[in-house]
Design a protein around this motif. Structure first.
Motif, PDB file in Angstrom:
ATOM      1  N   GLY A 107     -11.399 -45.034 -29.463  1.00 20.36           N
ATOM      2  CA  GLY A 107     -11.196 -43.569 -29.156  1.00 20.36           C
ATOM      3  C   GLY A 107     -10.982 -42.248 -30.025  1.00 20.36           C
ATOM      4  O   GLY A 107     -11.196 -41.522 -30.709  1.00 20.36           O
ATOM      5  N   LEU A 108      -9.870 -43.282 -30.591  1.00 26.48           N
ATOM      6  CA  LEU A 108      -8.857 -42.250 -31.746  1.00 26.48           C
ATOM      7  C   LEU A 108      -9.810 -41.698 -32.862  1.00 26.48           C
ATOM      8  O   LEU A 108      -9.778 -40.810 -33.071  1.00 26.48           O
ATOM      9  CB  LEU A 108      -7.544 -43.127 -31.916  1.00 26.48           C
ATOM     10  N   LEU A 109     -10.423 -42.807 -33.549  1.00 26.79           N
ATOM     11  CA  LEU A 109     -11.745 -42.646 -33.693  1.00 26.79           C
ATOM     12  C   LEU A 109     -12.444 -41.750 -33.781  1.00 26.79           C
ATOM     13  O   LEU A 109     -12.656 -40.765 -35.236  1.00 26.79           O
ATOM     14  CB  LEU A 109     -12.034 -43.851 -34.798  1.00 26.79           C
ATOM     15  N   LEU A 110     -13.147 -41.991 -32.993  1.00 31.10           N
ATOM     16  CA  LEU A 110     -14.137 -41.074 -32.625  1.00 31.10           C
ATOM     17  C   LEU A 110     -13.043 -39.658 -32.930  1.00 31.10           C
ATOM     18  O   LEU A 110     -14.347 -38.068 -33.164  1.00 31.10           O
ATOM     19  CB  LEU A 110     -14.673 -41.031 -31.196  1.00 31.10           C
ATOM     20  N   ILE A 111     -12.651 -39.209 -32.450  1.00 31.05           N
ATOM     21  CA  ILE A 111     -11.716 -37.666 -31.962  1.00 31.05           C
ATOM     22  C   ILE A 111     -11.599 -36.861 -33.232  1.00 31.05           C
ATOM     23  O   ILE A 111     -11.802 -35.961 -33.855  1.00 31.05           O
ATOM     24  CB  ILE A 111      -9.908 -37.725 -30.559  1.00 31.05           C
ATOM     25  N   ALA A 112     -11.209 -38.184 -34.820  1.00 29.37           N
ATOM     26  CA  ALA A 112     -10.698 -37.828 -35.366  1.00 29.37           C
ATOM     27  C   ALA A 112     -11.852 -37.418 -36.019  1.00 29.37           C
ATOM     28  O   ALA A 112     -12.136 -35.893 -36.985  1.00 29.37           O
ATOM     29  CB  ALA A 112      -9.695 -39.155 -35.773  1.00 29.37           C
ATOM     30  N   VAL A 113     -13.095 -38.196 -36.183  1.00 32.50           N
ATOM     31  CA  VAL A 113     -14.500 -38.042 -36.716  1.00 32.50           C
ATOM     32  C   VAL A 113     -14.993 -36.302 -36.417  1.00 32.50           C
ATOM     33  O   VAL A 113     -15.519 -35.343 -36.798  1.00 32.50           O
ATOM     34  CB  VAL A 113     -15.368 -38.615 -36.586  1.00 32.50           C
ATOM     35  N   VAL A 114     -14.979 -36.427 -35.145  1.00 35.91           N
ATOM     36  CA  VAL A 114     -15.695 -35.552 -34.134  1.00 35.91           C
ATOM     37  C   VAL A 114     -14.789 -34.035 -34.902  1.00 35.91           C
ATOM     38  O   VAL A 114     -15.256 -32.928 -35.163  1.00 35.91           O
ATOM     39  CB  VAL A 114     -15.171 -35.177 -32.455  1.00 35.91           C
TER      40      VAL A 114
END
Lengths: 250, 332
Positions: free
Chosen positions: B302-309
């Motif tokens: 989840g953290l990775l997804l938010i950071a990438v977006v």
């Protein structure tokens, strides 16, 4: 002689609001016709009705002798009725060369090819480039569309329409948003288009209208008030009253 | 209104440039063979990554290139997996034709669904694809006699590849087989992206209204892309069946549809390599994070997804391309 475009009794209502009421007119081949009228007169609505983006409640549209009233918008384009948009409607992340090549390939029925290379369609690419060159966009055709100057984007609107090889071209305020000093240049480009092409253009700048139009349609309140030559329109008291103001043109 | 400062390359040559192979691409596919040479313990994970990468690539074709959002793409993955598995259970375990059976079955169902999908956009489309996924999953669940239902499909047996290469316990044959199939599908996708059809799909994604105004048959284009994407998803599902010799309902789950979307967004939508890169990052991260904490590993995803977006709107591949562009300009 068959008219390039014929509209007979076009009606369109949104509830009780009449946006097009019994509109009939005829455009001979090669006509440069201006469509004028105050804001909210229904000019863009008329273009939407002609191109099939809106469905009329009644009436008939005939393109080169063929009834296209029930044809979907894309088919009308393939039959030779193209348009541009008042507010740029382009492909922001494609460059003009790709966008115009796309339009050429669509016209040629080549976009179903999913295994051939686009660049191998040299005829289509060259044709697209020639269109861009004729509109003085060759120097910027390799940049993304969203990076182009506004006036260049207006010209690209026309390039995309020309790539469909239209017989009738409907230009919805082609100079909208273009500085007044540049709009004359843009209309000179438009005026230089083939005389086989029939043009109907919406324009608010009366200098441009009287300079480039051979015929003028005047719309008010969703209805066609009158049509005539620039001289007839300029001298008509009704037009002066509803549109040009009491001073008239010139 | 022209700008003479842009170097003028002949138009067709300029378009051909965009389709040329880059050194980074060749390096990428050479790197994909590395698990065999340096990490044989991870061959099975590498195979799973490649299969999922192919699945994500098929989603990218409709989402990244045609702008068709699907939250039910696992339906086609699962259909391909089951079609191949059932064929094998009934006595046909030849792997290459098994792939075609899986792909064709998913493609046929995709063809039927494409008539509905091509008529809708946005939220309605998301709901329709989600509904389709649920329909297929429950149909497979209820057809216990054919699919094994919740117990999964047993009795799948994959014959030797080309009658010669046995699918060994270490996963060596499976790895090379998967890599070859994924690479072949990638070549097909790459070709498609740079074809007139690929340009039309990008046109639909960019401005479908304008496409109509240049005479384009948008729905026909979307239907075609959807069928090809369904076929490729079916091939990915069949690959999983052949290399694991089992099929479970999980292949049709909503979770799989959602995961593949997350992977694609991580990797980069419409970036060609986004699916494979996203799958690799997601699955390796899952492998590592679940080692650290098997219960809450999704927190990090989840953290990775938010950071990438937030920081890389075009995904990791988009970010790398941008970085490459900066470095290229700085080097000149």
């Amino acid at each position: 002689m068959t008219a390039a475009l014929l509209a007979k009794g076009l009606d369109k209502r949104f509830g009780s609001l009449v946006v097009a009421g019994g509109i009939s007119f005829e455009l001979p081949v090669g006509e440069r016709c201006a469509l004028i009228g105050p804001n909210g007169a229904g000019k863009t609505t008329l273009i939407n009705l002609l191109t099939g983006m809106l469905t009329p409640d009644a009436g008939e549209i005939v393109l080169n002798g063929e009834d296209i009233s029930r044809a979907p918008p894309a088919r009308r384009v393939r039959k030779g009725l193209a348009r541009t948009f008042q507010i740029n409607s382009l492909f922001p992340k494609l460059n003009p060369l790709e966008a115009t090549t796309l339009a050429v390939c669509e016209r040629r029925g080549e976009t179903g090819d999913f295994l051939g290379r686009l660049a191998a369609r040299r005829d289509a690419v060259d044709e697209a480039y020639d269109i861009l060159k004729s509109l003085r966009l060759d120097g910027v055709c390799r940049r993304e569309t969203r990076e182009l100057a506004y006036g260049q984007q207006r010209l690209l609107e026309i390039a995309l329409a020309l790539a469909t090889q239209p017989k009738v071209l409907l230009l919805d305020e082609p100079a909208a948003g273009v500085p007044k000093e540049d709009s004359g240049e843009l209309f000179q480009v438009i005026d230089g288009l083939s005389r086989q092409l029939t043009l109907l253009f919406i324009e608010h700048d009366m200098d441009v209208v009287f300079r480039f139009a051979s015929r003028i349609l005047v719309m008010v309140g969703g209805r066609l008030l009158l049509e005539g030559t620039p001289a007839e329109i300029a001298n008509d008291a009704r037009v002066r009253e509803v549109y040009l103001g009491s001073a008239g043109h010139g | 209104m022209s700008d003479a400062s842009v170097p003028a390359k002949p138009p067709a040559e300029f378009l051909a440039d965009g389709a040329r192979w880059r050194w980074a691409e060749i390096a990428f596919w050479l790197a994909a063979t590395l698990p065999y040479f340096v990490a044989q313990d991870y061959l099975q994970l590498a195979g799973q990554v490649l299969i999922t990468g192919l699945f994500a690539m098929s989603l990218d074709l409709i989402l990244g290139y045609a702008g068709v959002v699907s939250l039910g793409h696992a339906a086609f993955f699962g259909l391909g997996a089951y079609a191949c598995g059932v064929a094998s259970k009934w006595g046909w375990g030849e792997p290459i034709t098994g792939l075609l059976i899986g792909g064709a079955f998913a493609g046929i169902v995709g063809y039927g669904a494409s008539f509905i999908v091509s008529r809708f956009k946005g939220l309605a489309l998301i709901m329709i694809t989600l509904g389709l996924n649920q329909l297929v999953a429950e149909a497979a669940n209820s057809a216990h006699g054919l699919t094994g239902g919740a117990d999964g499909l047993q009795g799948v047996h994959t014959w030797d590849l080309l009658g010669y290469f046995h699918f060994d316990l270490y996963g060596v044959t499976a790895f090379w087989y998967i890599l070859a199939v994924v690479f072949a599908c990638f070549l097909l996708t790459r070709r498609m992206v740079h074809s007139p059809f690929g340009l039309a799909l990008r046109g639909i994604r960019e401005n479908s209204t304008r496409m109509v105004a240049i005479g384009a048959a948008n729905r026909a284009h979307i239907r075609k892309a959807f069928v090809i994407a369904a076929f490729m998803a079916g091939v990915a599902g069949a690959l999983l069946t052949e290399t694991t010799e089992t099929v479970s309902l999980e292949t049709l789950s909503f979770q799989r549809s959602a995961d593949v979307l997350v992977m694609l967004i991580l990797g980069g939508v419409g970036q060609l390599y986004g699916g494979v890169v996203g799958a690799a990052i997601y699955m390796v991260a899952r492998d590592r994070f679940s080692d650290v904490n098997p219960q809450y590993w999704y927190f990090w995803i989840g953290l990775l997804l938010i950071a990438v977006v937030v920081f890389l709107p075009n995904g990791i591949v988009g970010g790398l391309k941008k970085l490459g562009g900066y470095l290229g300009r700085a080097g000149r």
